[in-house]
Write a protein that holds these residues in place. Structure first.
Motif, PDB file in Angstrom:
ATOM      1  N   UNK A   3       0.845  -1.189   0.000  1.00 57.09           N
ATOM      2  CA  UNK A   3       0.000   0.000   0.000  1.00 57.09           C
ATOM      3  C   UNK A   3       0.890   1.252   0.000  1.00 57.09           C
ATOM      4  N   UNK A   4       0.607   2.139  -0.900  1.00 62.67           N
ATOM      5  CA  UNK A   4       1.331   3.411  -0.922  1.00 62.67           C
ATOM      6  C   UNK A   4       2.595   3.409  -1.749  1.00 62.67           C
ATOM      7  N   UNK A   5       2.949   2.287  -2.355  1.00 59.21           N
ATOM      8  CA  UNK A   5       4.154   2.262  -3.182  1.00 59.21           C
ATOM      9  C   UNK A   5       3.859   1.572  -4.505  1.00 59.21           C
ATOM     10  N   UNK A   6       4.322   2.212  -5.558  1.00 58.85           N
ATOM     11  CA  UNK A   6       4.166   1.618  -6.890  1.00 58.85           C
ATOM     12  C   UNK A   6       5.527   1.044  -7.292  1.00 58.85           C
ATOM     13  N   UNK A   7       5.570  -0.246  -7.546  1.00 55.67           N
ATOM     14  CA  UNK A   7       6.860  -0.861  -7.867  1.00 55.67           C
ATOM     15  C   UNK A   7       7.292  -0.564  -9.301  1.00 55.67           C
ATOM     16  N   UNK A   8       8.597  -0.484  -9.496  1.00 55.35           N
ATOM     17  CA  UNK A   8       9.141  -0.279 -10.834  1.00 55.35           C
ATOM     18  C   UNK A   8       9.683  -1.569 -11.437  1.00 55.35           C
ATOM     19  N   UNK A   9      10.626  -2.158 -10.731  1.00 54.68           N
ATOM     20  CA  UNK A   9      11.225  -3.372 -11.279  1.00 54.68           C
ATOM     21  C   UNK A   9      11.281  -4.459 -10.231  1.00 54.68           C
ATOM     22  N   UNK A  10      11.228  -5.656 -10.746  1.00 57.23           N
ATOM     23  CA  UNK A  10      11.396  -6.814  -9.900  1.00 57.23           C
ATOM     24  C   UNK A  10      12.868  -7.166  -9.936  1.00 57.23           C
ATOM     25  N   UNK A  11      13.540  -7.037  -8.812  1.00 53.32           N
ATOM     26  CA  UNK A  11      14.968  -7.324  -8.820  1.00 53.32           C
ATOM     27  C   UNK A  11      15.243  -8.805  -8.725  1.00 53.32           C
TER      28      UNK A  11
END
Lengths: 864, 343
Positions: free
Chosen positions: A672-680
């Protein structure tokens, strides 16, 4: 129906040296399918990179393909003595049966030996030609797709949910106590691998049949468990949600050979069947499912018929009526999914959970399988009644788990009671025009009035709309949904309880465990609640409670993602109560209070909960004293009468989650509250310790967990903005005084400056059901591998941790090979469902057993 | 090769804590565990590093291209002194025991020496089974960065032809000197590229060097000497005392130097003599010049003039029309080598 499998054994590379003198191998390959089909290639002399280019064709039954793995065995030819085995490959051909899956399997598979690990790779091709069986009494259920992902798969649209499906198979375990047996462990381990693979195929085939009976075409949120019951055998259980889904045609499909979308404009197989002979929804099957009421059957038929005859618009009104009863009368309205389409959930109530302690082998009169079936039915009925008492008619995020210690086992089931939109049980096209959607709070509203509470509960007016009533906290087992507005960021919340128990066996042991369980659960709940309040949050997502029993200890672990839901009231700081106030103690209480307030302030700041949350201890105190008498349940209070309690207060504050700025933890796929960019990267960390350590106290155990988290944070020190998501802690206790903790999760980044949209890895393996900034093009099938690794040289290979490290890497390599062979580039919803490590330090031996599963998919990165 | 992981990690931990002060905030055992994990990874990875073309195929580790390059580069990195020592000793299985001595001498860890030795031996063994130019095979099978591949090509060339680098007189020369010389020869002299031994010089080339015999014949050597000395005098032009000393020295030694060069060219024909190429160059050309205080620049001028003026002797051209071509081919390369070794 008969079918043909065409297999090509092309070549191998990197084979091990089997003949010391010539430093090469004389390899040949045996191909086996089921009991009758067997063939082999010629011997390719003196090479570590042999080429056979052999082709085989086997004639097989359709249901055989569902159950039997294709077995490839590579051997070294020996003229005088018996041939030496190099290794084996088991290939599941099920993905080839699925209609929009791949039609060819092609790739290098690691050759695996239980003793030596991966020894080279072999290139295998396989293809299936089959005539579909439409016979009502068929044994096969091919074409039913299984999804490990606990959501409606991307690129598909949901037609309707059909219900809960489960199946269970029991078999003798070929050799569960490997160390003391005479037979070479290698042979028995190979036998086990084969059997377990086959059993899991059988479970899927049987579930498939049930799914077809329900007029569904797939199983979503499929969970499969292996219960190793020792001398009582092995139980393979599968549960899932049957549904009918359609492939979206406008999805960006690159027209590769996998795609057979045109066929999907018309509902596929089960439906044509139904149209032509509606009476064929054979009553006996449904009766078997619904012991109760024959009315349902007619409803059921009408519905299905309507679906095929009317257009969507006409249907809407008629269906909502009919379907309400459908859901209501569904034997178990349980859903194993954790993410639902927008508009599906109307109201979330809370966790329902049921546990039962059973004694294995105590049921001589009944069939073993039947008795186990009964156990689960009992539990499911209990869950259902819990759900009903909460005024709900569905359970979401449902799971069933089992913990075994010798002959005692604890069965648990849990889920989130909810009220759902019945429209989803007939036709999905009416989702979007629901008017309630605009409100970001309706899901939190309680479905009962304040005069008719199921149990004492504190209600207040909704902070957003102010019209309906909401509880002060909500616990759920589902993934965060966008339909609930949250403030700030989420945080991992975990609670651990370890209770020593006396060593005993049989009935006494079972009795003792069942006596302990309520206390254990109470303590877990107390911790969760306390920590939640101290975090300044009021909602839990993805709550998972796991109970494991050992010979002399009982451990409960709960983890969840906490967040602040805007609709719910702000949490109030816990109050410390002390009856006999001496001066010194009052002082102490004051200082403790201060610590608590500080902790809460820090949390509020760190997670950005901000503005409207006020922490005014003096104020709260006065409010509390007013409320104390009449409405005590809303508050969380700590009674301080001895030292242990004081320690408990400190246990409630975990600062590990705040150690690094821009580094967050959560137990759910979304934060909640964070939009992910990449899956490391996905990580698996196995931690083993002496059980006596665990026994000492919960605090020690807590420290171990914090240590693990800290070391993970150290491992990802290179990255600035990252989140460890989908963290899950599994603990298992072994009778030889060892406890094992497995932590899995994914590391993801957010707020990246340079976005890199390339697919870095050739196969992305993740325990999430999605890849951030990527679209799933196609689901290629369920990967389910069962592997055993043994070693007689534990010390030489870096001890047990070296052994495990190596094995897990190998398992991942094999999983990747399977994904590649199906034309995929990612493995989603990866899960290590079973991981059992046994060792014998005196003999320098060790053995580990791992089961992994996940969805093989093809993804493309988004370019915007 | 087995490593005592725990022991190594302990050392490594101390090193990390020393280098990176921020990691001191982390509990020591966490740092330690992280290192151990990395050693496990390396243990698995090493078998692929040994044959990097396989590293791209494996599925155990997901390795991005930049990491891949870095891994290979680090694994095949070598210490000049260690390789120098390995080449001075004969490269054989027995030598593994000598690695301890090398480690002592070079002050490099035994394990590192062993890696460098094994790398070299493995590359040689792999290439033994392959046809074609060394350089191409090295880049293809070992995926080494180009610069590194070039150096390995030279090292393998030196090792395969068993050039004797162990003489005491050569001990001050570094491996880079020899790599330079080897590369000069590989680039400029024709190679045979037969299946059996692709690091041999072409037989035809070696035989053709026999043509150079004219230059050592009495009737031509004086003409040549005169031409060369005149040429040098012209280049030096300003008649300082130093220059005239140089001219005198060359005049005295011309005959010996010239004969030595031609002998060296001859000796390439006999593999036993060829092994001593560097020693011969040093003993017969470089050492006399050093003794006479000839500086590098003067040597360069001498070698240049020596080569150019040989073309001026028309009689030789008549006797052997190919002489100029062959002489240039030999002299340019050998001059470069001499100059490189001249220190």
């Amino acid at each position: 129906m008969p079918g043909k499998i065409k297999i090509g054994i092309l070549n191998a590379r990197n084979l091990p040296i089997m003949d010391r003198s010539s430093e090469s191998s004389d390899a040949f390959v045996e191909v086996r399918f089921g009991n009758e089909n067997y063939d082999k290639t010629h011997v390719y002399k003196k090479s570590l990179n042999p080429e056979w280019n052999s082709k085989f064709v086997f004639e097989v039954e359709e249901d055989e393909i569902q159950e039997e793995p294709l077995q490839i065995r590579v051997l070294d030819h020996d003229t005088y003595s018996s041939h030496d085995a190099i290794g084996k490959v088991y290939i599941d051909l099920k993905p080839l049966l699925s209609q929009n899956g791949p039609n060819l399997l092609n790739g290098f598979f690691p050759i695996y030996d239980t003793l030596h690990g991966i020894r080279g790779e072999i290139k295998i091709q396989a293809k299936i030609e089959i005539i579909n069986d439409c016979n009502e009494y068929r044994k096969s259920s091919s074409g039913v797709q299984f999804f490990a992902s606990s959501k409606v798969p991307e690129g598909y649209s949901l037609q309707n949910f059909c219900g809960f499906v489960e199946e269970m198979v029991l078999n003798d375990d070929p050799e569960y106590q490997w160390i003391d047996k005479i037979r070479a462990p290698r042979t028995s381990n190979e036998a086990r691998q084969k059997l377990f693979t086959k059993l899991s195929g059988e479970v899927q085939r049987r579930i498939g049949l049930k799914v077809l009976d329900m007029d569904a075409n797939c199983v979503l949120g499929y969970q499969q468990y292996f219960d190793l019951e020792g001398e009582y055998g092995i139980v393979v259980r599968g549960i899932g949600t049957a549904a009918f889904i359609n492939r979206n045609i406008n999805i960006l499909s690159n027209g590769n050979n996998y795609c057979t979308s045109p066929q999907f404009i018309q509902p596929s197989r089960p439906f044509p069947d139904l149209n032509s002979k509606p009476s064929k929804i054979s009553p006996n099957r449904i009766i078997k499912k619904n012991h109760s009421d024959s009315d349902i059957i007619s409803h059921y038929q009408i519905n299905s018929a309507q679906f095929n005859q009317h257009s969507h618009h006409q249907q809407q009104k008629q269906e909502t009526q009919a379907n309400f009863s459908l859901l209501d009368k569904m034997e178990y309205p349980f859903f194993t999914l954790q993410q639902y389409p927008v508009g599906f959930i109307k109201s979330l109530c809370g966790i329902v959970c049921s546990r039962s302690v059973k004694l294995l082998g105590a049921t001589n009169d009944l069939d073993e399988l039947e008795s186990r079936d009964k156990w689960w039915i009992e539990i499911r009925n209990e869950i259902r009644s819990h759900m009903k008492s909460l005024n709900c008619h569905a359970v979401l995020g449902y799971t069933e788990t089992k913990s075994i210690c010798e002959d005692v086992c604890v069965l648990s089931a849990s889920g989130t009671a909810a009220i759902v939109n019945e429209a989803f049980f007939a036709n999905s096209n009416l989702i979007s025009n629901d008017s309630n959607l605009s409100k970001k709070c309706s899901i939190c509203h309680v479905p009962y009035s304040d005069t008719d509470l199921p149990f004492p509960i504190a209600l207040s007016n909704c902070s957003i709309c102010g019209q309906a009533q909401v509880p002060d906290i909500i616990f759920t087992s589902i993934q965060p949904t966008s339909e609930i507005e949250t403030i700030g960021k989420g945080s991992l919340l975990k609670a651990i309880v370890a209770r020593p128990r006396k060593k005993c066996s049989g009935e006494i042991s079972a009795k003792m465990i069942s006596d302990y369980l309520p206390f254990l659960e109470y303590e877990l709940h107390r911790q969760l609640l306390g920590k939640l309040k101290l975090k300044g949050m009021n909602m839990l997502y993805g709550l998972r409670i796991q109970i494991s029993i050992g010979e002399n200890v009982l451990v409960g672990i709960a983890e969840a993602t906490a967040c602040y839901a805007a609709a719910l009231p702000s949490p109030i700081i816990p109050k410390i109560i002390n009856e006999n106030k001496s001066k010194r103690e009052t002082k102490e209480i004051e200082s403790l209070k201060k610590v608590l307030v500080e902790e809460m302030t820090k949390n509020v700041e760190f997670f950005g909960l901000a503005q409207d949350l006020k922490i005014l201890p003096s104020n709260i105190n006065s409010i509390q004293s007013e409320n104390d008498s009449n409405d005590s349940r809303a508050l969380f209070k700590i009674e301080l009468d001895d030292y242990r309690e004081k320690e408990n207060i400190f246990l409630l504050m975990d600062s590990v989650g705040r150690k690094r700025s821009n580094f967050y933890l959560c137990s759910t796929e979304f934060m909640p509250g964070i939009q992910f960019d990449t899956n490391l990267q996905m990580f698996t960390s196995v931690y083993r310790c002496e059980a006596s350590l665990v026994q000492i106290n919960t605090k020690k155990f807590n420290e171990i967990f914090d240590d693990i988290l800290e070391s993970l944070s150290y491992k990802f020190r290179k990255y600035d903005n990252c989140v460890l998501a989908n963290l899950s802690f599994d603990s298992s206790l072994y009778d030889d005084d060892h406890a094992m903790i497995i932590v899995t999760g994914s590391c993801l980044t957010y707020n990246e400056k340079h976005k890199d949209n390339k697919i870095k890895n050739n196969v992305e393996v993740t325990n999430l059901s999605y890849v951030p900034n990527a679209t799933i093009e196609n689901y290629l099938g369920l990967i389910n591998l069962f592997l055993i690794r043994e070693s007689t040289q534990i010390k030489e290979n870096g001890g047990l941790s070296g052994f495990m490290h190596c094995f897990i890497t190998e398992v991942l390599a094999m999983a990747r090979a399977h994904v590649i062979s199906l034309g995929g580039n990612a493995l989603l919803s990866f899960k290590m469902t079973e991981c059992m490590l046994l060792d014998n330090p005196h003999r320098n031996q060790g053995q580990c057993l791992i089961n992994v599963s996940g969805d093989a998919v093809r993804i493309v990165k988004n370019f915007n | 090769m087995k490593i005592d992981i725990l022991c190594e990690s302990e050392e490594c931990k101390i090193e990390i804590l020393r280098r990176d002060p921020t990691s001191r905030e982390i509990k020591e055992h966490i740092v330690f565990k992280d290192i151990v994990d990395n050693y496990y990874n390396f243990n698995r990875l090493e078998q692929y590093l040994q044959l990097p073309s396989r590293l791209k195929e494996q599925l155990l580790f997901q390795i991005s291209d930049d990491i891949f390059e870095k891994l290979i580069e680090l694994y095949y990195q070598y210490d000049s002194i260690v390789i120098r020592e390995i080449l001075s000793h004969k490269l054989s299985q027995r030598q593994r025991k000598d690695l301890d001595d090398i480690a002592d001498k070079t002050d490099v860890r035994v394990r590192s020496c062993r890696r460098q030795f094994d790398n070299l031996r493995r590359i040689i063994r792999t290439l033994d089974d392959l046809k074609g130019p060394l350089f191409k095979n090295i880049t293809e099978y070992f995926c080494l960065p180009l610069k590194m591949a070039e150096k390995y090509t030279a090292i393998i060339f030196l090792a395969r032809n068993q050039f004797d680098l162990s003489k005491r007189k050569l001990s001050h020369l570094t491996i880079e000197d020899f790599i330079y010389c080897a590369n000069q020869m590989i680039k400029n002299w024709p190679m045979s590229f037969t299946f059996e031994n692709d690091s041999d010089f072409s037989r035809d080339f070696l035989l053709s060097l026999k043509e150079l015999k004219y230059l050592s014949e009495k009737e031509f050597i004086d003409d040549h000497k005169k031409l060369v000395l005149n040429g040098i005098a012209k280049v030096l032009s300003n008649n300082s005392a130093k220059d005239s000393r140089c001219l005198i020295m060359l005049e005295e030694n011309f005959r010996d130097l010239s004969r030595s060069l031609i002998d060296i060219a001859y000796s390439l024909n006999h593999s036993k003599d060829m092994k001593d190429l560097f020693y011969d160059l040093y003993e017969r050309i470089i050492e006399p010049c050093i003794e006479e205080n000839l500086n590098k620049n003067e040597l360069i001028i001498f070698l240049e003039e020596y080569r150019k003026k040989a073309h001026g002797i028309t009689e030789i051209q008549k006797e052997s029309p190919k002489f100029s071509m062959i002489f240039d081919k030999f002299m340019i390369t050998i001059s470069n080598c001499i100059i490189q070794l001249y220190h």
